[in-house]
Design a protein around this motif. Structure first.
Motif, PDB file in Angstrom:
ATOM      1  N   TRP A 183       0.860  -1.197   0.000  1.00  0.00           N
ATOM      2  CA  TRP A 183       0.000   0.000   0.000  1.00  0.00           C
ATOM      3  C   TRP A 183       0.889   1.237   0.000  1.00  0.00           C
ATOM      4  CZ3 TRP A 183      -0.310   4.038   3.488  1.00  0.00           C
ATOM      5  CH2 TRP A 183      -1.409   4.909   3.343  1.00  0.00           C
ATOM      6  N   ALA A 184       0.419   2.285  -0.623  1.00  0.00           N
ATOM      7  CA  ALA A 184       1.121   3.566  -0.612  1.00  0.00           C
ATOM      8  C   ALA A 184       0.090   4.677  -0.673  1.00  0.00           C
ATOM      9  CB  ALA A 184       2.083   3.674  -1.790  1.00  0.00           C
ATOM     10  N   ASN A 185       0.406   5.795  -0.040  1.00  0.00           N
ATOM     11  CA  ASN A 185      -0.558   6.900  -0.055  1.00  0.00           C
ATOM     12  C   ASN A 185      -0.359   7.755  -1.301  1.00  0.00           C
ATOM     13  OD1 ASN A 185       1.757   8.303   0.494  1.00  0.00           O
ATOM     14  ND2 ASN A 185       1.012   9.298   2.348  1.00  0.00           N
ATOM     15  N   GLU A 186      -1.201   8.754  -1.429  1.00  0.00           N
ATOM     16  CA  GLU A 186      -1.191   9.593  -2.619  1.00  0.00           C
ATOM     17  C   GLU A 186       0.127  10.356  -2.757  1.00  0.00           C
ATOM     18  OE1 GLU A 186      -2.480  10.802  -6.164  1.00  0.00           O
ATOM     19  OE2 GLU A 186      -3.546   9.406  -4.834  1.00  0.00           O
ATOM     20  N   GLY A 187       0.731  10.710  -1.622  1.00  0.00           N
ATOM     21  CA  GLY A 187       1.994  11.431  -1.673  1.00  0.00           C
ATOM     22  C   GLY A 187       3.092  10.614  -2.331  1.00  0.00           C
ATOM     23  N   PHE A 188       3.155   9.313  -2.028  1.00  0.00           N
ATOM     24  CA  PHE A 188       4.148   8.446  -2.644  1.00  0.00           C
ATOM     25  C   PHE A 188       3.867   8.266  -4.129  1.00  0.00           C
ATOM     26  CE2 PHE A 188       5.961   4.311  -3.798  1.00  0.00           C
ATOM     27  CZ  PHE A 188       7.256   4.462  -3.337  1.00  0.00           C
ATOM     28  N   ASN A 189       2.575   8.134  -4.462  1.00  0.00           N
ATOM     29  CA  ASN A 189       2.212   8.027  -5.878  1.00  0.00           C
ATOM     30  C   ASN A 189       2.657   9.259  -6.653  1.00  0.00           C
ATOM     31  OD1 ASN A 189       0.981   5.617  -5.230  1.00  0.00           O
ATOM     32  ND2 ASN A 189      -1.063   6.521  -5.016  1.00  0.00           N
ATOM     33  N   THR A 190       2.548  10.420  -6.009  1.00  0.00           N
ATOM     34  CA  THR A 190       2.890  11.671  -6.692  1.00  0.00           C
ATOM     35  C   THR A 190       4.384  11.757  -6.982  1.00  0.00           C
ATOM     36  OG1 THR A 190       1.037  12.817  -5.644  1.00  0.00           O
ATOM     37  CG2 THR A 190       2.830  14.178  -6.524  1.00  0.00           C
ATOM     38  N   ILE A 191       5.223  11.445  -5.985  1.00  0.00           N
ATOM     39  CA  ILE A 191       6.665  11.610  -6.197  1.00  0.00           C
ATOM     40  C   ILE A 191       7.231  10.556  -7.142  1.00  0.00           C
ATOM     41  CG2 ILE A 191       6.975  12.663  -3.921  1.00  0.00           C
ATOM     42  CD1 ILE A 191       8.245  10.032  -2.995  1.00  0.00           C
ATOM     43  N   THR A 192       6.590   9.371  -7.209  1.00  0.00           N
ATOM     44  CA  THR A 192       7.094   8.321  -8.098  1.00  0.00           C
ATOM     45  C   THR A 192       6.393   8.322  -9.447  1.00  0.00           C
ATOM     46  OG1 THR A 192       5.535   6.719  -7.127  1.00  0.00           O
ATOM     47  CG2 THR A 192       7.753   6.853  -6.177  1.00  0.00           C
ATOM     48  N   GLY A 193       5.259   9.067  -9.544  1.00  0.00           N
ATOM     49  CA  GLY A 193       4.506   9.096 -10.795  1.00  0.00           C
ATOM     50  C   GLY A 193       3.861   7.764 -11.112  1.00  0.00           C
ATOM     51  N   SER A 194       3.501   7.007 -10.067  1.00  0.00           N
ATOM     52  CA  SER A 194       2.938   5.671 -10.266  1.00  0.00           C
ATOM     53  C   SER A 194       1.422   5.709 -10.157  1.00  0.00           C
ATOM     54  CB  SER A 194       3.509   4.709  -9.222  1.00  0.00           C
ATOM     55  OG  SER A 194       3.158   5.158  -7.919  1.00  0.00           O
ATOM     56  N   ARG A 195       0.776   4.622 -10.596  1.00  0.00           N
ATOM     57  CA  ARG A 195      -0.679   4.515 -10.441  1.00  0.00           C
ATOM     58  C   ARG A 195      -1.020   4.166  -8.997  1.00  0.00           C
ATOM     59  NH1 ARG A 195       1.233   0.257 -13.348  1.00  0.00           N
ATOM     60  NH2 ARG A 195       0.957  -1.819 -12.452  1.00  0.00           N
ATOM     61  N   LYS A 196      -2.281   4.299  -8.680  1.00  0.00           N
ATOM     62  CA  LYS A 196      -2.670   4.143  -7.275  1.00  0.00           C
ATOM     63  C   LYS A 196      -2.658   2.679  -6.833  1.00  0.00           C
ATOM     64  CE  LYS A 196      -6.149   5.631  -3.946  1.00  0.00           C
ATOM     65  NZ  LYS A 196      -7.376   6.405  -3.749  1.00  0.00           N
ATOM     66  N   HIS A 197      -3.020   1.766  -7.730  1.00  0.00           N
ATOM     67  CA  HIS A 197      -3.119   0.355  -7.345  1.00  0.00           C
ATOM     68  C   HIS A 197      -1.851  -0.372  -7.754  1.00  0.00           C
ATOM     69  CE1 HIS A 197      -7.309   0.966  -6.304  1.00  0.00           C
ATOM     70  NE2 HIS A 197      -7.495   1.540  -7.495  1.00  0.00           N
ATOM     71  N   PHE A 198      -1.319  -1.167  -6.831  1.00  0.00           N
ATOM     72  CA  PHE A 198      -0.067  -1.870  -7.062  1.00  0.00           C
ATOM     73  C   PHE A 198      -0.337  -3.374  -7.097  1.00  0.00           C
ATOM     74  CE2 PHE A 198       0.788   1.968  -4.626  1.00  0.00           C
ATOM     75  CZ  PHE A 198       1.713   2.599  -5.441  1.00  0.00           C
ATOM     76  N   PHE A 199       0.282  -4.030  -8.054  1.00  0.00           N
ATOM     77  CA  PHE A 199       0.172  -5.481  -8.125  1.00  0.00           C
ATOM     78  C   PHE A 199       1.526  -6.034  -8.550  1.00  0.00           C
ATOM     79  CE2 PHE A 199      -0.695  -9.473 -10.413  1.00  0.00           C
ATOM     80  CZ  PHE A 199      -1.313 -10.181  -9.380  1.00  0.00           C
ATOM     81  N   GLU A 200       2.183  -6.724  -7.598  1.00  0.00           N
ATOM     82  CA  GLU A 200       3.505  -7.295  -7.853  1.00  0.00           C
ATOM     83  C   GLU A 200       4.506  -6.258  -8.362  1.00  0.00           C
ATOM     84  OE1 GLU A 200       4.448 -10.316  -7.026  1.00  0.00           O
ATOM     85  OE2 GLU A 200       2.455 -10.699  -6.209  1.00  0.00           O
ATOM     86  N   ILE A 201       4.419  -5.029  -7.833  1.00  0.00           N
ATOM     87  CA  ILE A 201       5.368  -3.979  -8.179  1.00  0.00           C
ATOM     88  C   ILE A 201       6.294  -3.767  -6.991  1.00  0.00           C
ATOM     89  CG2 ILE A 201       5.667  -1.543  -8.756  1.00  0.00           C
ATOM     90  CD1 ILE A 201       3.072  -1.619 -10.227  1.00  0.00           C
ATOM     91  N   GLY A 202       7.570  -3.876  -7.217  1.00  0.00           N
ATOM     92  CA  GLY A 202       8.535  -3.687  -6.154  1.00  0.00           C
ATOM     93  C   GLY A 202       8.873  -2.220  -5.963  1.00  0.00           C
ATOM     94  N   VAL A 203       9.275  -1.880  -4.748  1.00  0.00           N
ATOM     95  CA  VAL A 203       9.651  -0.495  -4.485  1.00  0.00           C
ATOM     96  C   VAL A 203      10.877  -0.111  -5.314  1.00  0.00           C
ATOM     97  CG1 VAL A 203      11.108  -1.115  -2.495  1.00  0.00           C
ATOM     98  CG2 VAL A 203      10.121   1.171  -2.636  1.00  0.00           C
ATOM     99  N   GLY A 204      11.738  -1.103  -5.617  1.00  0.00           N
ATOM    100  CA  GLY A 204      12.894  -0.831  -6.458  1.00  0.00           C
ATOM    101  C   GLY A 204      12.533  -0.523  -7.897  1.00  0.00           C
ATOM    102  N   ASP A 205      11.358  -1.002  -8.352  1.00  0.00           N
ATOM    103  CA  ASP A 205      10.905  -0.688  -9.715  1.00  0.00           C
ATOM    104  C   ASP A 205      10.511   0.773  -9.835  1.00  0.00           C
ATOM    105  OD1 ASP A 205      11.270  -3.358 -10.382  1.00  0.00           O
ATOM    106  OD2 ASP A 205       9.216  -3.894  -9.813  1.00  0.00           O
ATOM    107  N   LEU A 206       9.942   1.325  -8.780  1.00  0.00           N
ATOM    108  CA  LEU A 206       9.512   2.723  -8.801  1.00  0.00           C
ATOM    109  C   LEU A 206      10.648   3.664  -8.429  1.00  0.00           C
ATOM    110  CD1 LEU A 206       6.003   2.369  -7.104  1.00  0.00           C
ATOM    111  CD2 LEU A 206       6.551   2.442  -9.542  1.00  0.00           C
ATOM    112  N   VAL A 207      11.546   3.194  -7.553  1.00  0.00           N
ATOM    113  CA  VAL A 207      12.691   4.010  -7.129  1.00  0.00           C
ATOM    114  C   VAL A 207      13.954   3.201  -7.405  1.00  0.00           C
ATOM    115  CG1 VAL A 207      13.710   5.348  -5.261  1.00  0.00           C
ATOM    116  CG2 VAL A 207      11.240   4.974  -5.308  1.00  0.00           C
ATOM    117  N   PRO A 208      14.487   3.257  -8.639  1.00  0.00           N
ATOM    118  CA  PRO A 208      15.683   2.476  -8.981  1.00  0.00           C
ATOM    119  C   PRO A 208      16.857   2.807  -8.052  1.00  0.00           C
ATOM    120  CG  PRO A 208      14.663   3.403 -10.954  1.00  0.00           C
ATOM    121  CD  PRO A 208      13.970   4.039  -9.780  1.00  0.00           C
ATOM    122  N   GLY A 209      17.533   1.770  -7.635  1.00  0.00           N
ATOM    123  CA  GLY A 209      18.695   1.961  -6.781  1.00  0.00           C
ATOM    124  C   GLY A 209      18.393   2.055  -5.303  1.00  0.00           C
ATOM    125  N   PHE A 210      17.102   2.025  -4.933  1.00  0.00           N
ATOM    126  CA  PHE A 210      16.753   2.138  -3.510  1.00  0.00           C
ATOM    127  C   PHE A 210      17.021   0.813  -2.808  1.00  0.00           C
ATOM    128  CE2 PHE A 210      13.386   1.576  -0.199  1.00  0.00           C
ATOM    129  CZ  PHE A 210      13.936   2.452   0.724  1.00  0.00           C
TER     130      PHE A 210
END
Length: 673
Positions: free
Chosen positions: A101-128
């Motif tokens: 789960w992630a809130n709207e603020g995280f969606n905004t900074i990563t430019g991701s969609r609201k619903h996540f399915f098998e998406i890793g945090v490293g996919d949205l923030v490379p190198g994290f």
């Protein structure tokens, strides 16, 4: 009763009913024939019990509903708090990194969609990397780049209900935007001051015998080159002495130094003075200090390092390290007999004031080391001061020379082990270190640390680590050997008739060894020193006998040479996986230079758990700069290194990289020319 309600929260009337039953029983047994009163009390107790049970159930239901309402309110508030948090929040599994789960603020900074399915945090923030959460920390050690933002991440890791066959751990992270603070920090770092002191190495030589007009022209040309270079770098240049300049710039300007590689060194070499002498500069830069005064102090130390390494180069010093640039040009003799005479007088005074003199060289002492030590002992003997040579004879490369010296009465008891020297040294003992200036290379580091008065005599270019706080420091990288330097001092401090043949042979053997029989790194002063030793009694045939190796060592040398290969640019490399003697390794490096087309040689061999490298050069390659990258040192023609606790394959790869880097630097300098 609600099964989930704790027992301690349930109303209890048991004690009161127990007492009522006791009173009813007493009435029945002690009130005579008045049974009706006892029956009436029993009926009242039963009715009261029924009412109490019903009332308790009603109260329990109300309490449970109240608790459920409060819990739902807290959960809703907590959920709303995360969802509406002003900080971006992301919750993900610790094992896979998949986002729960992630809130709207995280969606905004990563430019991701609201619903996540098998998406890793490293996919949205490379190198994290969230290893710090697994290590029990609550703050990321470094900022995380998310697009054009810099985020500082905080978080916790908690055990979650079982997922599948095993329990899962969930990471909850909070992302704080610190871009503004990072920008301010970067501006501060870029605006920190860097100071550099620039010195003309050969001011006297280039102006000697020139007319006033030509002197002005030469100095003007140097000023012009410096103005052009500092103008390109950016900063403030001021000449404060006839041959010294102060250059101050900001860190953002100094960042150009590594890329530029201090091109002003090459530019100034184009200026010729009297007799075709080319001008050269030494530059010392200080950076990373808290104040400008400390930067200038760093710059002065860096300049001293550059001059001690032979000049014509730049050195940058910060709080921890030295960084070297240039210094690959051929060395030219710049010593004067005036300096030699001054240093001789100073050393003589130190020896005269000492209770005893201990002379120590580097580990695995060679002929130059022992020869120079013998010369220092002769100076002390002539002044009536007892002198001793500190040597570990179990690992020396000079067993034949030590045996030859012991035949002289003055040296029969002059050799001490490092342990004996440490025990017998006192507060007035003068320790003279010869043929090295690096504390990690001396024969006995405890002895060096124990002696309050230390003198250093060395001919190698100074390395990043050197003996500090020495009361006497005579470092001449233009000299062929330490034996040459000591021979020059002998001429001023000891009458020729007092010098024994054993000492002259030892000193000449040291010079012959380091010059490879006067073929490399030899100047006019070298021949002057050898001529003095010959007049004082040295026999070249005896020295030749000392230089001879035994049959086994000769066979080892030939085997190493047989397996050598030419790498590139006239560089020959021989690798031996056997534990060869250091004498064989050094002699094999010398032997490779006798092959036509070979201008530089490297020999690598194992030595216990370490790997030793011996290098020689008669061409453009500066072997000292190559082996400095492996922690070694020396001079342009002769160098060595010991790579600690590694295998020969790793050391060989490190050597090849160092050679390639040096050849690249040489090619870049030639293109610049």
């Amino acid at each position: 009763m609600k099964p989930g309600l704790p027992r301690f929260m349930r109303p209890s009337m048991r004690l009161f009913f127990f007492l009522l039953v006791i009173f009813a029983a007493l009435t029945y047994f002690f009130a005579g024939n008045n049974y009706y009163l006892a029956v009436a009390e029993t009926v009242v107790i039963i009715l009261l019990g029924i009412y109490t049970l019903a009332d308790n159930r009603r109260r329990t239901d109300k309490l449970a509903k109240y608790i459920e309402t409060v819990s739902e309110s807290i959960g809703s508030a907590s959920e709303n708090s995360l969802a509406r948090s002003p900080l971006p929040v992301a919750v993900f599994y610790a094992d896979t990194g998949n986002i729960i789960w992630a809130n709207e603020g995280f969606n905004t900074i990563t430019g991701s969609r609201k619903h996540f399915f098998e998406i890793g945090v490293g996919d949205l923030v490379p190198g994290f990397s969230y290893q710090w959460l697994r290590d029990g920390k609550i703050e990321s050690p470094e900022t995380v780049a998310v697009g054009d933002r810099h985020m500082r991440v905080y978080g916790t890791m908690l055990r979650a209900p079982a997922r599948g066959d095993s329990a899962a751990y969930i990471c909850t992270t909070y992302w704080l935007d610190v871009s503004r603070y990072e920008e301010i920090a970067a501006k501060y770092a870029d605006s920190r001051l860097v100071a550099a002191i620039i010195a003309i190495d050969n001011y006297e030589e280039i102006l000697k015998n020139l007319s006033e007009r030509d002197k002005s022209t030469a100095l003007s040309d140097i000023d012009g080159k410096l103005q052009t270079w500092t103008g390109e770098i950016g900063g403030f240049l001021r000449k404060y002495d006839r041959d010294r300049y102060l250059f101050v710039c900001e860190e953002r300007n100094a960042a150009k130094f590594p890329k530029d590689k201090f091109s002003v060194l090459e530019a100034v070499r184009e200026i010729e003075g009297a007799g075709g002498t080319r001008a050269s500069l030494s530059i010392g830069a200080g950076r990373g200090a808290e104040t400008l005064g400390e930067c200038v102090r760093f710059a002065q130390l860096a300049l001293e390092m550059a001059l001690a390494r032979g000049g014509d180069q730049a050195v940058i010093k910060d709080e921890r390290n030295f960084e070297f640039f240039g210094g690959s040009s051929a060395e030219h003799e710049k010593r004067t007999k005036v300096r030699s005479r001054v240093m001789s007088t100073a050393l003589g005074q130190l020896i005269a004031d000492a209770s005893s003199v201990y002379v120590m060289g580097h580990r695995n002492g060679d002929y130059d080391c022992v020869g120079a030590a013998a010369g220092i002992c002769r100076i002390a003997f002539s002044l009536g001061i007892p002198a001793f040579i500190v040597a570990d004879e179990t690992r020396t490369m000079s067993a034949k020379l030590i045996a030859s010296l012991r035949e002289s009465p003055d040296f029969a008891g002059a050799f001490l082990t490092p342990t004996d020297a440490l025990i017998t040294a006192d507060a007035r003992t003068l320790l003279v270190v010869v043929d090295t200036s690096r504390p990690e290379e001396v024969e006995s580091l405890p002895l060096l640390e124990a002696c309050a008065r230390v003198a250093v005599i060395d001919h190698h270019r100074r390395a990043a680590t050197f003996i500090e706080n020495a009361v006497f420091n005579y470092n001449e990288p233009y000299a062929s050997s330490a034996s040459e330097l000591v021979t020059e001092m002998l001429q001023y401090l000891v009458e020729t008739g007092e010098i024994r043949k054993a000492e002259t042979d030892a000193l000449l053997a040291g010079i012959v060894l380091d010059t490879k029989t006067f073929s490399i790194h030899t100047g006019s002063r070298t021949f002057d020193a050898a001529s003095f030793l010959r007049r004082a009694g040295a026999e070249t045939t005896d020295v030749k006998s000392l230089m001879q190796s035994d049959y086994q060592t000769a066979m080892q040398r030939f085997e190493i040479v047989r397996n050598a290969k030419v790498y590139k640019g006239g560089v020959a490399i021989a690798v031996s996986e056997k534990d060869e003697s250091r004498v064989s390794v050094a002699q094999a490096a010398d032997e490779l230079l006798t092959i036509e087309g070979v201008t530089c040689s490297f020999v690598i061999s194992t030595s216990g758990e370490d790997v030793v490298v011996s290098a020689r050069s008669i061409g453009r390659i500066n072997v000292q700069l190559v082996l400095e990258k492996l922690g070694g040192g020396g001079n342009q023609s002769i160098a060595g290194a010991t790579v600690r606790s590694t295998d020969i394959e790793t050391a060989s790869q490190q050597l090849l990289r160092a050679i390639d880097e040096h050849l690249t630097d040489i090619k870049a300098e030639e293109i610049h020319r």
